[in-house]
Scaffold this active site. Sequence first.
Site, short mmCIF file in Angstrom:
data_model
loop_
_atom_site.label_atom_id
_atom_site.label_comp_id
_atom_site.label_asym_id
_atom_site.label_seq_id
_atom_site.Cartn_x
_atom_site.Cartn_y
_atom_site.Cartn_z
N VAL A 69 -13.31 -24.93 15.53
CA VAL A 69 -12.91 -26.10 16.33
C VAL A 69 -13.56 -27.34 15.73
O VAL A 69 -14.78 -27.52 15.82
CB VAL A 69 -13.30 -25.91 17.82
CG1 VAL A 69 -12.90 -27.14 18.63
CG2 VAL A 69 -12.65 -24.66 18.39
N THR A 74 -10.29 -37.56 19.66
CA THR A 74 -10.54 -37.52 21.11
C THR A 74 -11.56 -36.42 21.42
O THR A 74 -12.11 -35.80 20.52
CB THR A 74 -9.23 -37.21 21.86
OG1 THR A 74 -8.82 -35.88 21.55
CG2 THR A 74 -8.13 -38.20 21.49
N HIS A 76 -10.78 -33.64 22.67
CA HIS A 76 -9.99 -32.41 22.76
C HIS A 76 -10.78 -31.19 22.30
O HIS A 76 -10.69 -30.12 22.91
CB HIS A 76 -8.70 -32.57 21.94
CG HIS A 76 -7.79 -31.40 22.01
ND1 HIS A 76 -7.04 -31.11 23.13
CD2 HIS A 76 -7.51 -30.43 21.10
CE1 HIS A 76 -6.34 -30.01 22.90
NE2 HIS A 76 -6.61 -29.58 21.68
N ARG A 116 -20.15 -23.21 8.06
CA ARG A 116 -20.38 -22.27 9.17
C ARG A 116 -19.41 -21.09 9.18
O ARG A 116 -19.27 -20.42 10.21
CB ARG A 116 -20.32 -23.03 10.49
CG ARG A 116 -21.52 -23.94 10.67
CD ARG A 116 -21.36 -24.85 11.88
NE ARG A 116 -22.55 -25.65 12.10
CZ ARG A 116 -22.86 -26.76 11.44
NH1 ARG A 116 -22.05 -27.21 10.48
NH2 ARG A 116 -23.96 -27.44 11.70
#
Length: 134
Positions: A69, A74, A76, A116
């Site tokens: 992610v 924004t 979001h 990551r």
Amino acid sequence: MTISLGFVIAEFNRDLTYQMELLGREHAEFLGATVKETILVPGVFDMPLAIKKLCQREDIDAVVTIGSVIEGETDHDQVVMQHAARKIMDLSLEFNKPVTLGIPGPGMTRMAAHERVDYAKRAVEAAVKLVRRL
């Protein structure tokens, strides 16, 4: 006993999740576990139903989630990650089966996400440890 894992993998940011999938599979084999089923979903937000399907199966000992992610314009990414993490935990408790979080984020850049990709290995290791210990 060979531990059977199910993978739920987000296609969004597939360049990252593909690397994560490979690392996760390699680490599962290293730990003596088998990836029995893999379900690809469009994104992290879409994972819960696939996780539930795998949790319902008797031949799957644990579910590993793989996604990434990345921060956008924004908030979001914050919303997606908060809801996904909560639902992942809820499903684990509902089915009394380990469901591990191999999803770095939110609030990270694409560069940070590349750094990551090993979260997949961590999630596989956590799944295997939980199955063995519980």
